[in-house]
Structures are given as structure tokens and as C-alpha cells.
Design a protein around this motif. Structure first.
Motif, short mmCIF file in Angstrom:
data_model
loop_
_atom_site.label_atom_id
_atom_site.label_comp_id
_atom_site.label_asym_id
_atom_site.label_seq_id
_atom_site.Cartn_x
_atom_site.Cartn_y
_atom_site.Cartn_z
N LYS A 36 10.42 -16.06 -16.70
CA LYS A 36 10.08 -15.71 -17.83
C LYS A 36 10.06 -13.88 -17.60
CE LYS A 36 9.45 -19.20 -20.37
NZ LYS A 36 10.24 -19.25 -21.87
N MET A 37 9.79 -13.51 -16.55
CA MET A 37 9.74 -12.08 -16.11
C MET A 37 11.21 -11.55 -16.36
SD MET A 37 8.57 -10.00 -12.86
CE MET A 37 6.93 -10.71 -12.75
N GLU A 52 13.55 -12.79 -17.97
CA GLU A 52 13.97 -12.86 -19.47
C GLU A 52 13.40 -11.63 -20.22
OE1 GLU A 52 13.94 -16.49 -22.83
OE2 GLU A 52 12.20 -16.18 -21.92
N LYS A 53 12.18 -11.33 -19.97
CA LYS A 53 11.32 -10.16 -20.77
C LYS A 53 12.31 -8.92 -20.41
CE LYS A 53 7.11 -7.89 -20.90
NZ LYS A 53 5.35 -7.83 -20.54
N ASP A 108 15.37 -8.70 -19.41
CA ASP A 108 16.88 -8.89 -19.41
C ASP A 108 17.52 -8.82 -17.95
OD1 ASP A 108 19.36 -9.47 -20.98
OD2 ASP A 108 19.72 -7.37 -21.12
#
Length: 311
Positions: A138-139, A141-142, A144
């Protein structure tokens, strides 16, 4: 000191002669034994059985996730904890650079030596390990950042505490969440891919296997115990399960088989790391050429195609 398996005995013998010849700088003998070694390697590794490939996947000298992290990553920084219970040492999460590409690398770590094996729980993650992996993804993804996941586990830890803390839920949540992460995801089986413990970090745009790795719903030992109640049937179970890369590639369960050195990643870790790096960087480049919607649609189709058949 290198460890040799039973079927590598001739290679070990020639290797010892080669080292002795090199020590006394006998060039003629070195060339002779090197030629013999090359011939024996081709003969031995060119006709391996499924059980021998399983032995190589579990080889004690085989590079683990941490070995690849050290060989691949620059400025690597480890991420700890799931922010709920504790840090699980069986799952590693590192952020760093691979050949100039910022990367989130997640790997299962078996540990080498008694103390490290116990510390890493023999590579069997608890639910907090999978939740740590999800937090790291998730980090990524945040910010990119593409994700590289290295699978190497006999399976998720089946202990009472793991079940009390929601082992199956943690694995299921990773499967659900990873399917819609909006950054390129690449997963590679580097050794042993066991059951849900492997699937939990196996949902990706690309799923590949090293030449000498296995991917199975159950270990051959477990299979032989259930089907025949006979531990001596492990070799037959390995063949029947069809858990080696070529079988899985043929059935569309994995996307690629990576050509680690013929003699095995444990004999040439640097070259194996180069093969892994090349595959990851090329996969990320290809995925970056797709739009976000195209990438997610392709991932969805890949995942839902598993198990499809026609009569």
C-alpha cells in the motif's frame, strides 16, 4: 564449504581435483578438469528428475530473499512491523533502488543456520507477516513504486497463535487487495512455493519461477502421507503433483521460467541475481507502457484464467 547432494557426487569429485590443480597452478590439469566438469554438469543437470529439482529448490546453499536483496538493491531500507501486533522476521520488506528503478521488494526468508532458522521461523510467516507485506504494498502504491515479491516458503505457519490471529483472513485479504493495486507487481518463486503461504505474495501482473523451484498446494511429504501413509513415496508424490516450472508454465499457471545458471543459483548467485534483475526491470518497463486500467484489466484476466478449461 559447499554442500553437494547425492546426485552431485561426480561433480564434487571433479571440483575437488580442479581446486587442487588450481592451487599448484597446473594449467594443463586445470583445463582438463574444467572440461570434465563442464561435461558432467551438462550430463547431470540436463536430465534431472522432478524430485532432484525439488532437492535443488530446498538446497541449503540456495540464495534466499536476503541474498538477492544484497545483490540487487542499492540504498536498501527495511520496513518493519504490521502496525497491529509485531514484526514478523519470516517476511522481509525493503525499499531501495534496483539499477536506478525505485523498488519495493518483499520476500520470504528461511534463515541460514540454527539461530537464524528459528528467528525466521523456517520461512513460515505468521499473519502479521502478511499484514506487513500488505502495508508495504500500500505504501508502494501511494508513491507509485513497482513491487517485486520473492516467494520461498514451505507454507504459512500453522501454529495455534497464527490461527488465533487470523492466518487465513490475512492471506485472503492479501489476495483481494493485491488484485487491485495500481502499480506494477512482479512475483518470482526463487525456491519453494508452498500453498497459501506462497499465494499470499503471489498475486501479481507477472508470476515467474526460477529454473529449479517448485510451486505446490501441498508438500510432497504431506501428499505421500495423506495418499499412501508412506513417507518413502515422496519421490512418486513429487512426480504426480507436477510442481516444477515446465509443468506449471504448460498449464498457464505461471508466466515465465527464469534461466538461472544450469548448475544452480547456489553455485552462481551473482548470475542468478542478474537474471532476476533483468526479468523484473523488463517486466516493469512493459507494464509501464500500459495505462492503469489496461494493467489492472490484464491482471484480472490473468488471475481469473487460472483453472479454466474446455472440453
Amino acid at each position: 564449504m559447499a554442500t553437494y547432494l547425492d546426485f552431485e557426487s561426480k561433480i564434487e569429485s571433479i571440483q575437488e581435483e580442479l581446486v587442487s590443480a588450481q592451487a599448484i597452478e597446473n594449467i594443463e590439469a586445470v583445463n582438463k578438469y574444467q572440461a570434465e566438469l563442464d561435461k558432467e554438469v551438462q550430463k547431470t543437470y540436463g536430465s534431472l528428475s522432478d524430485f532432484q529439482k525439488l532437492q535443488l529448490a530446498r538446497h541449503p546453499d540456495r540464495p534466499y530473499a536476503l541474498d538477492y536483496i544484497r545483490l540487487l538493491m542499492d540504498d536498501a531500507y527495511e520496513i518493519h512491523g504490521d502496525r497491529a501486533f509485531r514484526d514478523d522476521p519470516a517476511i522481509l520488506c525493503y525499499i531501495g533502488w534496483i539499477n536506478g528503478q525505485k523498488t519495493m521488494l518483499i520476500g520470504e526468508q528461511k534463515g541460514r543456520g540454527v539461530k537464524n532458522k528459528i528467528k525466521r521461523n523456517f520461512g513460515m510467516p505468521n499473519p502479521e507477516g502478511y499484514r506487513k507485506a500488505l502495508r508495504a504494498v500500500k505504501m508502494a502504491e501511494k508513491f507509485d513504486i513497482p513491487v517485486l515479491m520473492l516467494i520461498d516458503t514451505p507454507g504459512a505457519y500453522p501454529g495455534l497463535g497464527a490461527e488465533e490471529r487470523g492466518q487465513s483472513e490475512a492471506i485472503a485479504k492479501n489476495l483481494f487487495e493485491f488484485a487491485s493495486v495500481k502499480v506494477p507487481m512482479v512475483s518470482v518463486v526463487i525456491g519453494e512455493g508452498g500453498s497459501g503461504g506462497a499465494l499470499a505474495i503471489g498475486v501479481a501482473d507477472k508470476l515467474a519461477m526460477m529454473r529449479y523451484s517448485v510451486f505446490a498446494v501441498i508438500s510432497p511429504e504431506g501428499c505421500s502421507a495423506i495418499l499412501w501413509n508412506d513417507p518413502s513415496k515422496v519421490e512418486a508424490a513429487t512426480k504426480a503433483l507436477k510442481i516444477t516450472p515446465n509443468y506449471l508454465l504448460e498449464h498457464g499457471l505461471v508466466d515465465d521460467v527464469l534461466d538461472e545458471p544450469l548448475i544452480g543459483a547456489h553455485r552462481d548467485k551473482e548470475r542468478a541475481a542478474e537474471v532476476l534483475k533483468k526479468y523484473f526491470l523488463e517486466s516493469v518497463q512493459a507494464l509501464r507502457e500500459l495505462s492503469e486500467d489496461e494493467m489492472l484489466d490484464q491482471r484480472y484476466k490473468r488471475l481469473t484464467a487460472v483453472g479454466a478449461f474446455s472440453e
